[in-house]
Design an enzyme around this catalytic site. Structure first.
Site, PDB file in Angstrom:
ATOM      1  N   SER A 128     -98.149 -72.299 -83.900  1.00 17.14           N
ATOM      2  CA  SER A 128     -97.887 -73.943 -84.600  1.00 17.14           C
ATOM      3  C   SER A 128     -97.234 -73.438 -85.017  1.00 17.14           C
ATOM      4  O   SER A 128     -96.622 -72.101 -84.750  1.00 17.14           O
ATOM      5  CB  SER A 128     -99.147 -74.736 -85.527  1.00 17.14           C
ATOM      6  OG  SER A 128     -98.047 -74.660 -86.555  1.00 17.14           O
ATOM      7  N   TYR A 136    -104.626 -73.280 -92.540  1.00 21.12           N
ATOM      8  CA  TYR A 136    -104.725 -73.630 -91.468  1.00 21.12           C
ATOM      9  C   TYR A 136    -102.798 -72.689 -91.356  1.00 21.12           C
ATOM     10  O   TYR A 136    -103.177 -72.146 -89.671  1.00 21.12           O
ATOM     11  CB  TYR A 136    -103.430 -74.779 -91.627  1.00 21.12           C
ATOM     12  CG  TYR A 136    -102.239 -75.726 -90.497  1.00 21.12           C
ATOM     13  CD1 TYR A 136    -104.029 -76.170 -89.700  1.00 21.12           C
ATOM     14  CD2 TYR A 136    -101.686 -75.341 -89.748  1.00 21.12           C
ATOM     15  CE1 TYR A 136    -103.337 -76.413 -88.609  1.00 21.12           C
ATOM     16  CE2 TYR A 136    -101.038 -76.002 -88.483  1.00 21.12           C
ATOM     17  CZ  TYR A 136    -101.704 -76.476 -87.520  1.00 21.12           C
ATOM     18  OH  TYR A 136    -101.633 -77.108 -86.904  1.00 21.12           O
TER      19      TYR A 136
HETATM   20  P1  NAD Z   1    -105.959 -84.314 -82.561  1.00 17.55           P
HETATM   21  O1  NAD Z   1    -106.488 -84.235 -84.374  1.00 17.55           O
HETATM   22  O2  NAD Z   1    -105.442 -85.276 -81.941  1.00 17.55           O
HETATM   23  O3  NAD Z   1    -106.870 -84.029 -81.561  1.00 17.55           O
HETATM   24  C1  NAD Z   1    -106.961 -82.700 -82.514  1.00 17.55           C
HETATM   25  C2  NAD Z   1    -108.400 -81.961 -80.751  1.00 17.55           C
HETATM   26  O4  NAD Z   1    -109.534 -81.551 -81.950  1.00 17.55           O
HETATM   27  C3  NAD Z   1    -109.771 -83.668 -81.079  1.00 17.55           C
HETATM   28  O5  NAD Z   1    -110.075 -84.024 -80.128  1.00 17.55           O
HETATM   29  C4  NAD Z   1    -110.723 -82.457 -81.902  1.00 17.55           C
HETATM   30  O6  NAD Z   1    -111.216 -84.317 -80.914  1.00 17.55           O
HETATM   31  C5  NAD Z   1    -111.006 -81.940 -81.144  1.00 17.55           C
HETATM   32  N1  NAD Z   1    -111.618 -81.007 -82.036  1.00 17.55           N
HETATM   33  C6  NAD Z   1    -111.683 -81.007 -84.195  1.00 17.55           C
HETATM   34  N2  NAD Z   1    -112.165 -80.546 -84.315  1.00 17.55           N
HETATM   35  C7  NAD Z   1    -113.566 -79.668 -83.183  1.00 17.55           C
HETATM   36  C8  NAD Z   1    -114.292 -78.817 -82.512  1.00 17.55           C
HETATM   37  N3  NAD Z   1    -115.342 -78.375 -84.113  1.00 17.55           N
HETATM   38  N4  NAD Z   1    -115.091 -78.819 -81.235  1.00 17.55           N
HETATM   39  C9  NAD Z   1    -114.508 -79.779 -80.634  1.00 17.55           C
HETATM   40  N5  NAD Z   1    -112.846 -80.256 -80.486  1.00 17.55           N
HETATM   41  C10 NAD Z   1    -112.864 -80.379 -82.372  1.00 17.55           C
HETATM   42  O7  NAD Z   1    -105.008 -83.192 -83.230  1.00 17.55           O
HETATM   43  P2  NAD Z   1    -103.801 -82.926 -82.445  1.00 17.55           P
HETATM   44  O8  NAD Z   1    -102.573 -82.676 -83.558  1.00 17.55           O
HETATM   45  O9  NAD Z   1    -103.182 -83.689 -81.086  1.00 17.55           O
HETATM   46  O10 NAD Z   1    -103.605 -81.087 -83.018  1.00 17.55           O
HETATM   47  C11 NAD Z   1    -104.072 -80.631 -81.816  1.00 17.55           C
HETATM   48  C12 NAD Z   1    -103.764 -79.423 -82.051  1.00 17.55           C
HETATM   49  O11 NAD Z   1    -101.886 -78.682 -82.177  1.00 17.55           O
HETATM   50  C13 NAD Z   1    -104.086 -78.279 -83.023  1.00 17.55           C
HETATM   51  O12 NAD Z   1    -104.674 -76.411 -82.170  1.00 17.55           O
HETATM   52  C14 NAD Z   1    -103.203 -78.475 -84.656  1.00 17.55           C
HETATM   53  O13 NAD Z   1    -103.016 -77.698 -84.721  1.00 17.55           O
HETATM   54  C15 NAD Z   1    -101.997 -78.111 -83.238  1.00 17.55           C
HETATM   55  N6  NAD Z   1    -100.817 -78.586 -83.681  1.00 17.55           N
HETATM   56  C16 NAD Z   1    -100.904 -79.563 -84.098  1.00 17.55           C
HETATM   57  C17 NAD Z   1     -98.954 -80.336 -84.379  1.00 17.55           C
HETATM   58  C18 NAD Z   1     -99.088 -81.723 -84.902  1.00 17.55           C
HETATM   59  O14 NAD Z   1     -98.127 -82.213 -85.580  1.00 17.55           O
HETATM   60  N7  NAD Z   1     -99.839 -82.414 -84.355  1.00 17.55           N
HETATM   61  C19 NAD Z   1     -98.209 -79.515 -84.315  1.00 17.55           C
HETATM   62  C20 NAD Z   1     -98.201 -78.166 -83.849  1.00 17.55           C
HETATM   63  C21 NAD Z   1     -99.375 -77.219 -83.683  1.00 17.55           C
END
Ligand code: NAD
Length: 275
Positions: A157, A170
């Site tokens: 991130s 986080y």
């Molecule tokens: P999201 O909530 O859309 O997806 C998260 C995914 O992780 C889902 O498929 C969920 O089922 C899965 N998950 C959660 N807990 C779990 C567990 N215990 N076991 C297995 N799977 C599990 O979120 P996202 O925004 O797509 O985030 C994905 C990654 O990207 C994360 O690591 C997040 O920190 C990172 N990220 C997101 C953003 C953003 O703005 N959305 C920015 C930077 C980084």
């Protein structure tokens, strides 16, 4: 006169990825699903993982197979459970014969001041956003070393590079995964394996949608103010990053063009951390 054309270096093109296999953790939603689609489009067999409605997940799996002519599987492994993670990798081996690409993407978020930050949330965020990557990497590196080829991409991130208030767990987990990325990159550099962290800014996924009301509460703002003055304020482009953009970067890192990029933190955050 006939001008002879030579085929481009296939290792630099996405064609070189056809037939490879990937596990993408947390790919039932958001960024993980975007990366899974991009890899599938490049001909990579994909193992999906994450929680959600069983029928919806099965539809996603079938759509990927139909749309891209690849094999798609699903593991319901819980990223808080090391044994589940090892079993997920064994299941991918059984289904595809190998794991060439590991995308550690599953993640959760919680926004709250440090004094009241729930201990259970701290533990869950460290387990899913950081320790799960350790367990998965540890389990796939031996086979990648054996084949002298592998790609490990940790979805970190912008919060791996800079902090924001109210996100102690986080930010700690994301800074931690950068350390893990660099260390494993050094350990595997002579084995054809690259290990990198993609550092996205805000992407409008369920993870971000959920934190809008939490941030509004923590900062005493309206939800509209959170989107304009907190989320997009951080990004000079004033636009959300898209899952397709992140998928394209992940695919590039898997091609020969990414062969010398290792141990890197690659920002894809609209200029956020340039400020
Ligand atoms: P999201 O909530 O859309 O997806 C998260 C995914 O992780 C889902 O498929 C969920 O089922 C899965 N998950 C959660 N807990 C779990 C567990 N215990 N076991 C297995 N799977 C599990 O979120 P996202 O925004 O797509 O985030 C994905 C990654 O990207 C994360 O690591 C997040 O920190 C990172 N990220 C997101 C953003 C953003 O703005 N959305 C920015 C930077 C980084």
């Amino acid at each position: 006169m006939t001008i002879m054309t030579t085929p481009g270096d296939v290792s630099l093109s996405t064609k070189s990825l056809a037939g490879k296999s990937a596990i993408i953790t947390g790919s039932t939603s958001g960024i993980g699903l975007g990366i899974a689609k991009s890899l599938a489009q490049a001909g990579v067999n994909v193992m999906l993982n994450g929680f959600g409605d069983a029928a919806e997940i099965e539809k996603t799996r079938c759509d990927l197979e139909r749309d891209y002519g690849i094999k798609a599987a699903y593991s319901g492994a819980d990223m808080t459970k090391p044994d589940d993670i090892v079993a997920m990798i064994a299941a991918a081996d059984a289904k595809f014969g190998k794991v060439d690409v590991l995308i550690n993407n599953a993640g959760i978020q919680h926004v709250e001041a440090i004094e009241t930050f729930p201990v259970a949330k701290w533990d869950a965020i460290i387990a899913i956003n950081l320790s799960a990557a350790f367990h998965a990497i540890r389990a796939v590196v031996p086979q990648m070393k054996q084949r002298n080829w592998g790609r490990i991409i940790n979805v970190a991130s912008a919060h791996a590079l800079v902090a924001s208030p109210y996100k102690s767990a986080y930010v700690a987990a994301k800074h931690g995964i950068l350390g893990l990325t660099k260390t494993v990159a050094l350990e595997t550099a002579e084995h054809g394996i690259t290990v990198n962290a993609i550092c996205p800014g805000y992407v409008l996924t369920p993870l971000v949608q959920k934190q809008i009301p939490e941030t509004a509460k923590a900062r005493n703002l309206t939800e509209e103010q959170v989107v304009r003055d907190v989320l997009l304020h951080a990004q000079p482009t004033r636009k959300f990053v898209t899952t397709e953009e992140i998928g394209a970067l992940a695919v590039f890192l898997c091609t020969g063009g990414g062969a010398s990029i290792t141990g890197a933190a690659l920002p894809i955050e609209g200029g956020w951390t340039a400020q």
